[in-house]
Write a protein that holds these residues in place. Structure first.
Motif, short mmCIF file in Angstrom:
data_model
loop_
_atom_site.label_atom_id
_atom_site.label_comp_id
_atom_site.label_asym_id
_atom_site.label_seq_id
_atom_site.Cartn_x
_atom_site.Cartn_y
_atom_site.Cartn_z
N TYR A 141 -16.32 2.10 -23.44
CA TYR A 141 -18.26 2.69 -23.32
C TYR A 141 -17.82 4.13 -23.62
O TYR A 141 -18.21 5.33 -23.41
N PRO A 142 -18.04 3.95 -25.06
CA PRO A 142 -18.67 5.54 -25.68
C PRO A 142 -19.67 6.29 -24.73
O PRO A 142 -20.90 5.60 -25.33
N PRO A 143 -19.46 7.58 -24.72
CA PRO A 143 -20.84 8.10 -24.43
C PRO A 143 -21.30 8.51 -25.68
O PRO A 143 -20.92 8.49 -26.68
N PRO A 144 -23.08 9.06 -25.28
CA PRO A 144 -23.79 9.51 -26.11
C PRO A 144 -23.75 10.22 -26.83
O PRO A 144 -24.14 10.40 -28.07
N GLY A 175 -27.98 8.21 -20.06
CA GLY A 175 -27.88 7.60 -20.79
C GLY A 175 -25.82 8.03 -21.22
O GLY A 175 -24.60 7.66 -21.38
N MET A 176 -24.83 8.94 -19.39
CA MET A 176 -24.35 9.25 -19.70
C MET A 176 -23.23 8.55 -18.77
O MET A 176 -23.26 7.57 -18.58
N ASP A 232 -30.36 4.12 -10.49
CA ASP A 232 -31.60 3.82 -11.04
C ASP A 232 -31.24 4.26 -12.73
O ASP A 232 -32.02 4.37 -13.53
N LEU A 233 -30.01 5.21 -13.19
CA LEU A 233 -29.95 5.73 -14.26
C LEU A 233 -29.35 5.12 -14.99
O LEU A 233 -28.50 3.93 -14.95
N ASN A 234 -29.61 5.33 -16.55
CA ASN A 234 -29.10 4.21 -17.11
C ASN A 234 -27.33 5.71 -17.93
O ASN A 234 -27.35 5.75 -17.95
N GLY A 235 -26.78 4.78 -18.40
CA GLY A 235 -25.57 4.66 -18.48
C GLY A 235 -24.75 4.10 -17.77
O GLY A 235 -24.50 3.05 -17.04
N TYR A 236 -23.30 4.81 -17.35
CA TYR A 236 -22.03 3.59 -17.47
C TYR A 236 -21.27 4.42 -16.24
O TYR A 236 -21.14 5.90 -15.99
N ASP A 238 -22.26 14.55 -21.62
CA ASP A 238 -22.47 13.33 -22.16
C ASP A 238 -21.35 11.96 -22.07
O ASP A 238 -21.75 11.44 -21.08
N LEU A 239 -20.42 13.38 -21.68
CA LEU A 239 -19.22 12.62 -20.76
C LEU A 239 -19.03 13.84 -19.51
O LEU A 239 -18.39 14.48 -19.59
#
Length: 276
Positions: free
Chosen positions: A149-152, A215-216, A241-245, A195-196
């Motif tokens: 799951y590569p960070p942005p 996205g993080m 509710d956030l995007n990301g993993y 990002d991570l």
């Protein structure tokens, strides 16, 4: 945030190892040195024993009294080092109070080629040059998640200072061209550009969704037992509710760590067979 199932990935890793070991006709042998009567340590040893069975490996457990001397424990390690049937050796931590000041001495006594925990100070040091026989299983587990799951971007913030996760992970990330910041205590204002984010040190639910950005990738490496359940450092509900993993607790890093231990053990067994 989308929750990552560390348990599912761990099962995938162990299943692949079982097939590989069976096809090669190899039965890896793990020696676990357990000193004292720490009940939590016994639980972890049991999990490792079950994981070993799942990859067609065997485990021998050396249960030693907390009263064992420094010299006595070193003798047990030397015996396991010299046994060609044993592929990997781990000392279950923490050690009893009287022995804990000598922890690094015990870890360094394990042969680097049998140090499947990656805790020997020599392995920890040679990691800087990319020449370690084995790398800490916790750091390997995090890198597995990062690769899947590569960070942005390449900005990483690690919270904590542990020798078994934060320090080897920091080195591993630098070698992968990440910009790495290590902070000993969680501070919300210092993670906004990450990002991570890997949070080992903290308290239950200290990381809130409002602290994070879209996205993080967040890896929760905190384990707290409160109100009859296991909690992590990240407040999962506030991140929904956030995007990301998010690799959450429970079911995240814990199962992954043991799967990576089994990966190191299998690697040690293959090396041992090829050199004998």
């Amino acid at each position: 945030m989308e929750l990552i199932s560390g348990s599912q990935i761990a099962e995938e890793i162990k299943s692949a190892l079982r097939v590989k070991n069976q096809e090669a006709g190899i039965i890896p042998q793990l020696e676990v040195v357990l000193v004292g009567e720490n009940e939590e340590s016994k639980v972890y040893v049991n999990l490792k024993e079950k994981a070993a069975l799942s990859i067609s490996a065997r485990t021998s457990i050396r249960q030693l009294p907390a009263s064992i001397s420094k010299e006595g424990l070193l003798a047990v390690i030397a015996e396991a080092n010299n046994d060609p049937a044993i592929d990997g050796i781990i000392i279950q931590l923490p050690l009893p109070q009287d022995l804990s000041p000598y922890q690094d001495e015990f870890l360094e006594a394990i042969k680097t080629e049998k140090d499947v925990d990656g805790f020997n100070p020599i392995n920890r040091g040679t990691l800087i040059a990319g020449q370690a026989e084995f790398v800490s299983c916790a750091a390997l587990a995090c890198m597995e998640i990062i690769n899947r799951y590569p960070p942005p971007g390449k900005n990483a913030v690690l919270v904590g200072d542990s020798f078994d996760l934060i320090l080897p992970l920091a080195i591993s990330l630098v070698r992968e061209d990440f910009n790495v910041s290590v902070i000993k205590e969680y501070q919300a204002g210092l993670v906004q550009t990450a990002d991570l984010l890997v949070v080992e040190k903290g308290q239950a639910g200290i990381v809130k969704g409002q602290d994070l950005r879209e996205g993080m990738l967040v890896i929760d490496a905190g384990f707290h037992w409160e109100k009859g359940k296991t909690l992590g450092n990240v407040d999962k509900d506030s991140c929904s509710d956030l995007n990301g993993y998010l690799l959450p607790v429970p079911g995240g890093l814990g199962p992954m760590l043991i799967a990576k231990l089994m990966e190191n053990l299998s690697q040690a067994a293959f090396k041992n067979r090829s050199s004998s």
